[in-house]
Design a protein around this motif. Structure first.
Motif, PDB file in Angstrom:
ATOM      1  N   ALA A 144      32.758 -32.416  13.921  1.00  0.00           N
ATOM      2  CA  ALA A 144      33.252 -32.827  12.279  1.00  0.00           C
ATOM      3  C   ALA A 144      32.086 -33.132  11.518  1.00  0.00           C
ATOM      4  O   ALA A 144      32.087 -33.125  10.314  1.00  0.00           O
ATOM      5  CB  ALA A 144      34.114 -34.261  12.748  1.00  0.00           C
ATOM      6  N   ALA A 145      30.954 -33.845  11.969  1.00  0.00           N
ATOM      7  CA  ALA A 145      29.963 -33.967  11.078  1.00  0.00           C
ATOM      8  C   ALA A 145      29.285 -32.624  10.423  1.00  0.00           C
ATOM      9  O   ALA A 145      28.951 -32.791   9.247  1.00  0.00           O
ATOM     10  CB  ALA A 145      28.866 -34.723  11.925  1.00  0.00           C
ATOM     11  N   GLN A 146      29.613 -31.629  11.096  1.00  0.00           N
ATOM     12  CA  GLN A 146      28.912 -30.491  10.567  1.00  0.00           C
ATOM     13  C   GLN A 146      29.628 -30.017   9.321  1.00  0.00           C
ATOM     14  O   GLN A 146      29.112 -29.147   8.608  1.00  0.00           O
ATOM     15  CB  GLN A 146      29.054 -29.264  11.665  1.00  0.00           C
ATOM     16  CG  GLN A 146      27.803 -29.651  12.682  1.00  0.00           C
ATOM     17  CD  GLN A 146      27.896 -28.374  13.776  1.00  0.00           C
ATOM     18  OE1 GLN A 146      27.912 -27.078  13.534  1.00  0.00           O
ATOM     19  NE2 GLN A 146      27.961 -28.658  14.998  1.00  0.00           N
ATOM     20  N   TYR A 147      30.990 -30.366   9.338  1.00  0.00           N
ATOM     21  CA  TYR A 147      31.830 -29.891   8.107  1.00  0.00           C
ATOM     22  C   TYR A 147      32.238 -30.894   7.216  1.00  0.00           C
ATOM     23  O   TYR A 147      33.220 -30.863   6.359  1.00  0.00           O
ATOM     24  CB  TYR A 147      33.101 -29.034   8.773  1.00  0.00           C
ATOM     25  CG  TYR A 147      32.654 -27.819   9.442  1.00  0.00           C
ATOM     26  CD1 TYR A 147      32.150 -26.688   9.000  1.00  0.00           C
ATOM     27  CD2 TYR A 147      32.434 -28.136  11.234  1.00  0.00           C
ATOM     28  CE1 TYR A 147      31.838 -25.624   9.774  1.00  0.00           C
ATOM     29  CE2 TYR A 147      31.976 -27.002  11.905  1.00  0.00           C
ATOM     30  CZ  TYR A 147      31.765 -25.981  11.203  1.00  0.00           C
ATOM     31  OH  TYR A 147      31.329 -24.779  11.998  1.00  0.00           O
ATOM     32  N   GLY A 148      31.774 -32.086   7.407  1.00  0.00           N
ATOM     33  CA  GLY A 148      32.110 -33.348   6.672  1.00  0.00           C
ATOM     34  C   GLY A 148      33.581 -33.780   6.441  1.00  0.00           C
ATOM     35  O   GLY A 148      34.211 -34.200   5.512  1.00  0.00           O
ATOM     36  N   VAL A 149      34.230 -33.726   7.653  1.00  0.00           N
ATOM     37  CA  VAL A 149      35.706 -33.864   7.887  1.00  0.00           C
ATOM     38  C   VAL A 149      35.769 -35.275   8.751  1.00  0.00           C
ATOM     39  O   VAL A 149      34.990 -35.563   9.543  1.00  0.00           O
ATOM     40  CB  VAL A 149      36.632 -32.784   8.186  1.00  0.00           C
ATOM     41  CG1 VAL A 149      36.802 -31.496   7.651  1.00  0.00           C
ATOM     42  CG2 VAL A 149      35.999 -32.334   9.890  1.00  0.00           C
ATOM     43  N   GLN A 150      36.798 -36.054   9.064  1.00  0.00           N
ATOM     44  CA  GLN A 150      36.853 -36.976   9.506  1.00  0.00           C
ATOM     45  C   GLN A 150      37.466 -36.502  11.094  1.00  0.00           C
ATOM     46  O   GLN A 150      38.027 -35.536  11.229  1.00  0.00           O
ATOM     47  CB  GLN A 150      37.908 -38.021   9.017  1.00  0.00           C
ATOM     48  CG  GLN A 150      37.424 -38.516   7.561  1.00  0.00           C
ATOM     49  CD  GLN A 150      38.285 -39.752   7.010  1.00  0.00           C
ATOM     50  OE1 GLN A 150      38.136 -40.925   7.369  1.00  0.00           O
ATOM     51  NE2 GLN A 150      39.122 -39.349   6.221  1.00  0.00           N
ATOM     52  N   TYR A 151      37.243 -37.355  11.939  1.00  0.00           N
ATOM     53  CA  TYR A 151      37.807 -37.140  13.382  1.00  0.00           C
ATOM     54  C   TYR A 151      38.708 -38.225  13.798  1.00  0.00           C
ATOM     55  O   TYR A 151      38.451 -39.415  13.386  1.00  0.00           O
ATOM     56  CB  TYR A 151      36.712 -36.874  14.276  1.00  0.00           C
ATOM     57  CG  TYR A 151      35.687 -37.871  14.633  1.00  0.00           C
ATOM     58  CD1 TYR A 151      35.945 -38.612  15.693  1.00  0.00           C
ATOM     59  CD2 TYR A 151      34.801 -38.093  13.656  1.00  0.00           C
ATOM     60  CE1 TYR A 151      34.843 -39.594  15.742  1.00  0.00           C
ATOM     61  CE2 TYR A 151      33.790 -39.043  13.804  1.00  0.00           C
ATOM     62  CZ  TYR A 151      33.776 -39.870  15.084  1.00  0.00           C
ATOM     63  OH  TYR A 151      32.958 -40.767  15.425  1.00  0.00           O
ATOM     64  N   LEU A 152      39.741 -37.832  14.462  1.00  0.00           N
ATOM     65  CA  LEU A 152      40.574 -38.938  15.090  1.00  0.00           C
ATOM     66  C   LEU A 152      41.029 -38.471  16.489  1.00  0.00           C
ATOM     67  O   LEU A 152      42.071 -37.780  16.764  1.00  0.00           O
ATOM     68  CB  LEU A 152      42.164 -38.610  14.081  1.00  0.00           C
ATOM     69  CG  LEU A 152      41.886 -39.069  12.658  1.00  0.00           C
ATOM     70  CD1 LEU A 152      41.620 -37.796  11.984  1.00  0.00           C
ATOM     71  CD2 LEU A 152      43.058 -39.553  12.116  1.00  0.00           C
ATOM     72  N   PRO A 153      40.151 -39.096  17.414  1.00  0.00           N
ATOM     73  CA  PRO A 153      40.173 -38.772  18.892  1.00  0.00           C
ATOM     74  C   PRO A 153      41.749 -39.378  19.190  1.00  0.00           C
ATOM     75  O   PRO A 153      41.928 -40.526  18.662  1.00  0.00           O
ATOM     76  CB  PRO A 153      39.359 -39.558  19.469  1.00  0.00           C
ATOM     77  CG  PRO A 153      39.094 -40.488  18.643  1.00  0.00           C
ATOM     78  CD  PRO A 153      39.086 -40.041  17.069  1.00  0.00           C
ATOM     79  N   ILE A 154      42.517 -38.572  20.120  1.00  0.00           N
ATOM     80  CA  ILE A 154      43.722 -39.321  20.648  1.00  0.00           C
ATOM     81  C   ILE A 154      43.525 -39.924  22.035  1.00  0.00           C
ATOM     82  O   ILE A 154      42.752 -39.094  22.925  1.00  0.00           O
ATOM     83  CB  ILE A 154      44.842 -37.875  20.852  1.00  0.00           C
ATOM     84  CG1 ILE A 154      45.014 -37.658  19.355  1.00  0.00           C
ATOM     85  CG2 ILE A 154      46.044 -38.607  21.491  1.00  0.00           C
ATOM     86  CD1 ILE A 154      45.835 -36.156  19.678  1.00  0.00           C
ATOM     87  N   VAL A 155      43.671 -41.057  22.393  1.00  0.00           N
ATOM     88  CA  VAL A 155      43.322 -41.653  23.511  1.00  0.00           C
ATOM     89  C   VAL A 155      44.574 -42.507  23.887  1.00  0.00           C
ATOM     90  O   VAL A 155      45.686 -42.606  23.252  1.00  0.00           O
ATOM     91  CB  VAL A 155      42.273 -42.676  23.587  1.00  0.00           C
ATOM     92  CG1 VAL A 155      40.991 -41.978  23.213  1.00  0.00           C
ATOM     93  CG2 VAL A 155      42.532 -43.853  22.493  1.00  0.00           C
ATOM     94  N   SER A 156      44.765 -42.770  25.396  1.00  0.00           N
ATOM     95  CA  SER A 156      45.987 -43.574  25.773  1.00  0.00           C
ATOM     96  C   SER A 156      45.256 -44.842  26.367  1.00  0.00           C
ATOM     97  O   SER A 156      46.392 -45.506  27.014  1.00  0.00           O
ATOM     98  CB  SER A 156      46.608 -42.670  26.903  1.00  0.00           C
ATOM     99  OG  SER A 156      45.705 -42.407  27.994  1.00  0.00           O
ATOM    100  N   SER A 157      44.137 -45.132  26.099  1.00  0.00           N
ATOM    101  CA  SER A 157      43.780 -46.421  26.659  1.00  0.00           C
ATOM    102  C   SER A 157      42.441 -46.822  25.972  1.00  0.00           C
ATOM    103  O   SER A 157      41.745 -45.973  25.319  1.00  0.00           O
ATOM    104  CB  SER A 157      43.378 -46.428  28.108  1.00  0.00           C
ATOM    105  OG  SER A 157      42.367 -45.672  28.524  1.00  0.00           O
ATOM    106  N   GLY A 158      42.081 -48.141  25.898  1.00  0.00           N
ATOM    107  CA  GLY A 158      40.769 -48.640  25.472  1.00  0.00           C
ATOM    108  C   GLY A 158      39.465 -48.124  26.036  1.00  0.00           C
ATOM    109  O   GLY A 158      38.505 -47.961  25.861  1.00  0.00           O
TER     110      GLY A 158
END
Length: 468
Positions: A144-158
């Motif tokens: 994401a940093a290489q292209y200047g976009v945000q990232y939103l990881p999908i998780v199911s737990s802390g």
């Protein structure tokens, strides 16, 4: 707007805190995601084997001509990039400068990283963020940093987020757009159940999301970075105590199942009609997926066929040991010795008499009994593998030097690429995998859909904003 719900700043503009779920192979495309963004939310283009188009606007069939799996895998990556780029460009145009456009990828899909690079390079300025799950996407923040976009990881737990944060995301905190909590018991598609969790005992999502926020705070993530609640979200008034809640911080809501039944949704009419008929319990949490993950889909004849196949299964040994003292005399067609229990020998003979005369070995030293016709289909699908996953239990493909998991291909699974492409492009819904969230039965109960009403995306978003 529903009380307490406030717009959030995302991708440089204010948007409703409503996210369209990016559903797999062609179940979400430019038409639905562009319309969702145009309505003021965050539309999500699925970048998983997305459709591309010829100059006349017709879908280009994804035909594989490579002689080897590796060659076909390279073709898959090409199709993946071209399709996702086409979908983003069309969605961005439809959005008309409103809302935002994300793309969704599965970290364990075949060619995830080269596809992400290829798509983001060619869609600069049009993609606001990348959502990514189905695995542990450690490199997501770096890409994401290489292209200047945000990232939103999908998780199911802390716990999962803590591992990602410590290893990688803490190095790129400024681009963490949100963290998607995808409930492993309620969401459709692939589910992030861990070995410590019981698939038969759903847990309340609130304490799990509260724990996720605690972990985020421990890492220094401000409360203004939203948690996106995904899975089981139908009406906002059922989540009223989540909104403007200091314990949870900023909250957004992802809708995956409801957008399937809209005018702009690309799924075929038969699929939409079937959604109107579902009863509670018709969506099955199962483990037939070749990914190895649990997943949730409508328990249609296709899933029942997989269930029945696994039930026609017996364990064997190569020597007479203990209870395995009876030599199998049906279903093999070879001279090899297979020793089974007395009860399983009787089962095998019964299945043989019913026409399940071929026995196929599994990686777990069991045999499943199938018809010759079914074995022919299974063998062909395994041979046609194009590496759509980073590793596949069904075909034994893996994206490594040997292109192999080193394990026997598992006939109890299925070709997920074939099943999802087929249903998305008009093949019978009863014969293919039909993903849906566990709230899909509500289409039949919700008065909004009475008399077969199918809303536009704008009508659906407006309805959601009222709380209903």
């Amino acid at each position: 707007m529903f009380k307490g719900l406030q717009p959030v700043l995302y991708g440089g503009r204010e948007v409703y805190p409503l996210v369209e779920g990016g559903k797999g192979v062609s179940a979400t495309n430019h038409a639905s995601s562009g319309a969702w963004a145009a309505a003021g939310g965050i539309g999500t283009v699925s970048a998983v084997n997305a459709d591309s188009y010829d100059p006349e606007g017709r879908i280009i069939p994804q035909v594989y001509s490579g002689m080897t799996r590796r060659q076909r895998h390279d073709e898959l990556i090409h199709y993946g990039i071209e399709g996702a780029v086409a979908q983003v460009e069309r969605a961005y145009e439809l959005a008309g400068g409103k809302g935002a456009i994300n793309i969704n990828v599965l970290w364990e899909m075949g060619g995830a990283q080269p596809i992400l690079h290829g798509v983001l390079e060619r869609t600069r300025g049009k993609v606001a963020g990348v959502t990514c799950g189905a695995g542990m996407p450690y490199k997501l923040s770096e890409i994401a940093a290489q292209y200047g976009v945000q990232y939103l990881p999908i998780v199911s737990s802390g716990r999962a987020f803590r591992a990602l944060w410590k290893r990688a995301y803490s190095k790129v905190p400024e681009l963490l757009g949100a963290v998607v909590y995808e409930d492993p018991w309620l969401a459709g598609g692939h589910n992030g159940l861990s070995n410590a969790e019981d698939p038969r005992k759903p847990q309340d999502p609130y304490p799990r999301v509260a724990e996720l926020r605690v972990v985020m705070r421990e890492g220094g993530v401000p409360d203004t970075v939203p948690i996106v609640m995904a899975g089981g979200v139908w009406r906002l008034d059922e989540w009223e105590d989540w909104i403007d809640n200091p314990e949870l911080g900023s909250i957004m809501f992802q809708f995956g199942t409801r957008p399937l039944l809209t005018q702009e949704s690309p799924i075929p009419p038969e699929w939409k009609a079937r959604l109107m008929t579902l009863e509670e319990g018709d969506v099955l949490l199962h483990k037939f997926s070749p990914t190895g993950f649990y997943s949730s889909a409508v328990r249609n004849p296709f899933l029942r066929w997989l269930e029945a196949r696994s039930e026609r299964q017996i364990a064997f040994t190569k020597e007479s040991i203990g209870d395995h003292a009876f030599e199998l005399d049906v279903g093999i067609g070879t001279k090899k010795n297979y020793w089974v229990t007395k009860g399983d020998l009787q089962h095998a003979r019964e299945w043989f008499a019913q026409g399940y005369i071929n026995a196929m070995k599994t990686p777990d030293d069991t045999l499943v009994f199938v018809t010759p016709e079914d074995e022919k289909i299974i063998r062909k699908d395994q041979a046609d593998c194009m590496g759509c996953l980073s590793q596949c239990a069904f075909s034994s493909w893996a994206d490594n030097e040997k292109n192999s998991t080193g394990r026997l291909a598992d006939p109890r699974s299925f070709c997920i690429q074939k099943a999802l492409q087929n249903i998305a492009h008009g093949e019978p819904v009863d014969e293919n995998l039909m993903f849906a969230g566990h709230a899909a039965f509500r289409f039949k109960q919700d008065p909004f859909y009475s008399n077969g009403f199918v809303p536009t995306v704008k009508q659906l978003v407006d309805r959601i904003l009222t709380g209903a």
